[in-house]
Design a protein around this motif. Structure first.
Motif, PDB file in Angstrom:
ATOM      1  N   TYR A   4       0.834  -1.205   0.000  1.00  0.00           N
ATOM      2  CA  TYR A   4       0.000   0.000   0.000  1.00  0.00           C
ATOM      3  C   TYR A   4       0.871   1.258   0.000  1.00  0.00           C
ATOM      4  N   ILE A   5       1.930   1.272   0.800  1.00  0.00           N
ATOM      5  CA  ILE A   5       2.832   2.430   0.858  1.00  0.00           C
ATOM      6  C   ILE A   5       3.491   2.657  -0.497  1.00  0.00           C
ATOM      7  N   ILE A   6       3.963   1.570  -1.118  1.00  0.00           N
ATOM      8  CA  ILE A   6       4.610   1.690  -2.431  1.00  0.00           C
ATOM      9  C   ILE A   6       3.620   2.219  -3.469  1.00  0.00           C
ATOM     10  N   LYS A   7       2.377   1.701  -3.408  1.00  0.00           N
ATOM     11  CA  LYS A   7       1.357   2.146  -4.353  1.00  0.00           C
ATOM     12  C   LYS A   7       1.066   3.644  -4.187  1.00  0.00           C
ATOM     13  N   ARG A   8       0.968   4.096  -2.929  1.00  0.00           N
ATOM     14  CA  ARG A   8       0.698   5.514  -2.675  1.00  0.00           C
ATOM     15  C   ARG A   8       1.855   6.397  -3.119  1.00  0.00           C
ATOM     16  N   LEU A   9       3.077   5.919  -2.932  1.00  0.00           N
ATOM     17  CA  LEU A   9       4.243   6.699  -3.364  1.00  0.00           C
ATOM     18  C   LEU A   9       4.260   6.849  -4.885  1.00  0.00           C
ATOM     19  N   PHE A  10       3.871   5.794  -5.599  1.00  0.00           N
ATOM     20  CA  PHE A  10       3.831   5.879  -7.058  1.00  0.00           C
ATOM     21  C   PHE A  10       2.695   6.791  -7.537  1.00  0.00           C
ATOM     22  N   LEU A  11       1.605   6.866  -6.770  1.00  0.00           N
ATOM     23  CA  LEU A  11       0.498   7.744  -7.150  1.00  0.00           C
ATOM     24  C   LEU A  11       0.847   9.213  -6.983  1.00  0.00           C
ATOM     25  N   ILE A  12       1.884   9.516  -6.205  1.00  0.00           N
ATOM     26  CA  ILE A  12       2.320  10.896  -6.042  1.00  0.00           C
ATOM     27  C   ILE A  12       2.783  11.484  -7.374  1.00  0.00           C
ATOM     28  N   ILE A  13       3.397  10.652  -8.210  1.00  0.00           N
ATOM     29  CA  ILE A  13       3.974  11.126  -9.482  1.00  0.00           C
ATOM     30  C   ILE A  13       2.898  11.694 -10.410  1.00  0.00           C
ATOM     31  N   PRO A  14       1.824  10.938 -10.745  1.00  0.00           N
ATOM     32  CA  PRO A  14       0.792  11.542 -11.626  1.00  0.00           C
ATOM     33  C   PRO A  14       0.064  12.722 -10.979  1.00  0.00           C
ATOM     34  N   THR A  15      -0.046  12.698  -9.648  1.00  0.00           N
ATOM     35  CA  THR A  15      -0.699  13.831  -8.975  1.00  0.00           C
ATOM     36  C   THR A  15       0.108  15.111  -9.147  1.00  0.00           C
ATOM     37  N   LEU A  16       1.418  15.018  -8.918  1.00  0.00           N
ATOM     38  CA  LEU A  16       2.288  16.179  -9.112  1.00  0.00           C
ATOM     39  C   LEU A  16       2.267  16.644 -10.566  1.00  0.00           C
ATOM     40  N   PHE A  17       2.303  15.678 -11.488  1.00  0.00           N
ATOM     41  CA  PHE A  17       2.280  16.019 -12.912  1.00  0.00           C
ATOM     42  C   PHE A  17       1.002  16.774 -13.264  1.00  0.00           C
ATOM     43  N   GLY A  18      -0.143  16.286 -12.781  1.00  0.00           N
ATOM     44  CA  GLY A  18      -1.411  16.929 -13.091  1.00  0.00           C
ATOM     45  C   GLY A  18      -1.496  18.339 -12.536  1.00  0.00           C
ATOM     46  N   ILE A  19      -1.063  18.535 -11.289  1.00  0.00           N
ATOM     47  CA  ILE A  19      -1.132  19.862 -10.665  1.00  0.00           C
ATOM     48  C   ILE A  19      -0.223  20.846 -11.392  1.00  0.00           C
ATOM     49  N   LEU A  20       0.995  20.416 -11.714  1.00  0.00           N
ATOM     50  CA  LEU A  20       1.917  21.300 -12.428  1.00  0.00           C
ATOM     51  C   LEU A  20       1.409  21.614 -13.831  1.00  0.00           C
ATOM     52  N   ALA A  21       0.819  20.614 -14.507  1.00  0.00           N
ATOM     53  CA  ALA A  21       0.316  20.837 -15.865  1.00  0.00           C
ATOM     54  C   ALA A  21      -0.827  21.848 -15.872  1.00  0.00           C
ATOM     55  N   VAL A  22      -1.759  21.702 -14.936  1.00  0.00           N
ATOM     56  CA  VAL A  22      -2.902  22.630 -14.872  1.00  0.00           C
ATOM     57  C   VAL A  22      -2.425  24.046 -14.589  1.00  0.00           C
ATOM     58  N   ASN A  23      -1.527  24.198 -13.623  1.00  0.00           N
ATOM     59  CA  ASN A  23      -1.033  25.530 -13.284  1.00  0.00           C
ATOM     60  C   ASN A  23      -0.200  26.126 -14.417  1.00  0.00           C
ATOM     61  N   PHE A  24       0.539  25.284 -15.140  1.00  0.00           N
ATOM     62  CA  PHE A  24       1.317  25.776 -16.283  1.00  0.00           C
ATOM     63  C   PHE A  24       0.382  26.309 -17.369  1.00  0.00           C
ATOM     64  N   LEU A  25      -0.712  25.601 -17.629  1.00  0.00           N
ATOM     65  CA  LEU A  25      -1.671  26.045 -18.631  1.00  0.00           C
ATOM     66  C   LEU A  25      -2.349  27.344 -18.212  1.00  0.00           C
ATOM     67  N   ILE A  26      -2.682  27.455 -16.926  1.00  0.00           N
ATOM     68  CA  ILE A  26      -3.323  28.681 -16.438  1.00  0.00           C
ATOM     69  C   ILE A  26      -2.392  29.875 -16.599  1.00  0.00           C
ATOM     70  N   ILE A  27      -1.127  29.686 -16.261  1.00  0.00           N
ATOM     71  CA  ILE A  27      -0.168  30.777 -16.365  1.00  0.00           C
ATOM     72  C   ILE A  27       0.061  31.167 -17.814  1.00  0.00           C
ATOM     73  N   GLN A  28       0.044  30.181 -18.731  1.00  0.00           N
ATOM     74  CA  GLN A  28       0.207  30.497 -20.146  1.00  0.00           C
ATOM     75  C   GLN A  28      -0.950  31.333 -20.668  1.00  0.00           C
ATOM     76  N   ALA A  29      -2.151  31.077 -20.121  1.00  0.00           N
ATOM     77  CA  ALA A  29      -3.330  31.800 -20.598  1.00  0.00           C
ATOM     78  C   ALA A  29      -3.520  33.139 -19.901  1.00  0.00           C
TER      79      ALA A  29
END
Length: 368
Positions: A4-29
């Protein structure tokens, strides 16, 4: 649990990617940016946020007329008319805007994997060094405020639940309503007026985390000086933050106290203390612990912003606020990345704390 710990640690990666991508798009606009800010400084038209609200009507009319003139000309950046195109290209290269957005985004992600956040546009320091420089102030405010809020709220909430409907419950609820209704920064101003030389007493300092001669003090005096400076800001944040957690604790315990298994334990002659702390506490505290990561992050990076300004404490909240206003993108994204990572790790720690309190919880089986 390890899976479970390993699974949660791996889920951190797409979460960080999604948050950074959304904020990058907002800043571009979003309008504005470091290049436009530099152009405005060159032309002498750059103003602060407060000046935009305090400018006269004539200035506003002139600004609107200028905007109409800009709309009649093709330009990538607002206000760039009359500026040498080669200078604009140099500014774009200086701030990294000479590359396509997609290339900049993936280059940013590659650097973030090795925690290379670049340098601030305006402070001539790396983002990491800026964060480390401001971290002691925010950690001090967040850690001690969270600690005192939980130390006050949990025992108070339990006592209110046990003595529900009594005079103690009614009087304490009145104080809690006052603490919840009045913002923390108003308490901060009140404490300054009373205790920091505002009008009455001059007991506590008003600026900084420690005194100027802190290095010359003895070990004990250093500790005393540190808490002397933190007393008023932490007190202001605790007063403004303990109310909701107290009521959450009370309601959580009330729900458990009225359940059948508690009534059965009492009927069998189990002592009140054993019922309360052996059975009720374990179940009632789960919802309280679940809010710890959000509470800590909120206190650490958002609630402390006005407190930092009022008490002249240069922390992460003030750093992020200034970076957002000044379009200092490396600081904005670097801070966002670190804050999100800390929040996700704290959420994982809170789940593990669930298991320590109640071993019957098995997150691994729930995830399957």
């Amino acid at each position: 649990m390890l899976n479970y710990i390993i699974k949660r640690l791996f889920l951190i990666i797409p979460t960080l990617f999604g948050i950074l991508a959304v904020n990058f798009l907002i800043i571009q606009a979003a309008p504005g940016g470091p290049v436009e800010k530099a152009i405005a400084q060159i032309k002498g038209t750059d103003v602060s946020v407060t000046e935009r609200f305090t400018s006269s009507g004539g200035e506003q009319l002139s600004s609107n007329q200028s905007q109409k003139n800009l709309n009649t000309q093709e330009s990538k950046y607002r206000g760039s008319q009359g500026i040498d195109p080669d200078l604009i290209k140099e500014l774009e290269k200086q701030y990294g805007f000479d590359k396509p957005p997609l290339e900049r985004f993936f280059e940013m992600l590659k650097n973030y994997l090795i925690f290379d956040f670049g340098e601030s546009f305006y402070k001539d320091k790396s983002v990491i060094s800026l964060i480390l420089e401001k971290l002691p102030v925010s950690i001090s405010l967040g850690l001690w405020t969270t600690l005192f809020v939980y130390l006050i709220s949990i025992p108070l909430g339990i006592k209110k639940a046990v003595r529900d409907g009594s005079k103690f419950d009614i009087y304490s609820s009145s104080l809690i309503i006052v603490g919840y209704a009045i913002p923390g920064f108003l308490f901060a101003i009140f404490l300054i007026v009373i205790f920091a030389g505002g009008s009455y007493l001059d007991i506590f300092p008003l600026r900084g985390l420690v005194s100027d001669n802190w290095e010359e003090l003895s070990f004990i005096d250093k500790i005393l000086d540190y808490f002397w400076h933190l007393a008023l800001p932490v007190l202001a944040m605790v007063i403004g933050g303990f109310a909701s957690l107290t009521m959450l604790t009370k309601n959580s315990f009330l729900d458990e106290i009225n359940k059948q298994y508690v009534l059965t334990a009492r009927a069998k002659g189990v002592s009140e203390q054993k019922v309360l702390y052996g059975h009720v506490f374990r179940n009632a505290m789960l919802i309280v612990i679940s809010g710890f990561p959000a509470a800590f992050i909120n206190i650490l990076f958002t609630s402390s912003l006005l407190i930092e300004v009022i008490f002249s404490l240069d922390g992460l909240g003030l750093l992020g606020f200034e970076a957002a206003l000044g379009r200092d993108y490396p600081v904005v994204f670097g801070s966002l990345y670190i804050f999100t990572l800390i929040g996700l790790l704290l959420r994982l720690i809170s789940d593990l704390t669930y298991v320590l309190i109640d071993p019957r919880i098995d997150f691994e089986s729930r995830g399957n």
